[in-house]
Design an enzyme around this catalytic site. Sequence first.
Site, PDB file in Angstrom:
ATOM      1  N   SER A 150       0.760  -1.229   0.092  1.00  0.00           N
ATOM      2  CA  SER A 150       0.239   0.056  -0.047  1.00  0.00           C
ATOM      3  C   SER A 150       0.817   1.147  -0.165  1.00  0.00           C
ATOM      4  O   SER A 150       2.018   1.304   0.779  1.00  0.00           O
ATOM      5  CB  SER A 150      -0.799   0.075   1.057  1.00  0.00           C
ATOM      6  N   TYR A 152      -1.802  -0.640  10.407  1.00  0.00           N
ATOM      7  CA  TYR A 152      -2.032  -0.825   9.134  1.00  0.00           C
ATOM      8  C   TYR A 152      -0.792  -0.501   8.311  1.00  0.00           C
ATOM      9  O   TYR A 152      -0.245  -1.101   7.467  1.00  0.00           O
ATOM     10  CB  TYR A 152      -3.204   0.002   8.617  1.00  0.00           C
TER      11      TYR A 152
END
Length: 254
Positions: A136, A149
């Site tokens: 990501s 995350y």
Amino acid sequence: MAHRLAGKVAIITGGGRGIGAGITQRFAEEGAKVAIVQRSPPPNTMLNEHIIYVKADLSSSQEIASAVQMVAERLSGLDILVNNAGIMFEKTVDEMTEADWDQMMDINLKAPFLLTKAAMPHLRNRPGASIVNIGSIEGLASNPGHPAYSASKAGIHGFTAAVAVDHGHEGIRCNAIAPGWINSDLSEVYIDSMPDSARVRRELMAMHPVGRLGEPRDVGNLAVWLASEESAFVTGHVYVIDGGRTKKLPLPVA
């Protein structure tokens, strides 16, 4: 035009929705046999002679190992592993429990390790084997409330480089894709939940120099290239696919 993944067998975790579904669709279009590995069954409309479903709880090392073995047996081997499945929640360090942290790491970081470990004996037997990890842009920077995350996705990026270094001599390549904002059912629900969703959409569009948001097929297109022989000299890298978002410096809005 020849199919770039003809004769290849691929596992795609979380391949039944969102980015994973975009990758599954593109792999099938390019001639691959795809096994969607996830806990819940994908829509029946996704399954056909090219795409099968294998159930696995990705928090269980035993279920991961048996799922990889089952795919290799049913589809006669394994050429490509796409570690796509992941979870996300918004909690600061203060708000997060140890169990929250462990859950994020188990699904986003430990499962790709276990899947890669289980896949290795099969990948070694195939020419042009490729692992594609979905990281990501939050492995490179962070939105508010995403310490777990961001840490998990930065970990995926580092894991990608290490696997590439260790297994390149065996003919196994490993790369990562770092998507930015990609349209999905979940992102639509998120935008629609905002008090002024129209303004949020306008501001999101303005963040992207290409003038649109990403689609799952955009990630699928890049994954096809990384899984194919066209990228045979590419390994250990993280490819940002974000419509230029992370290259655009923010300016104050009047």
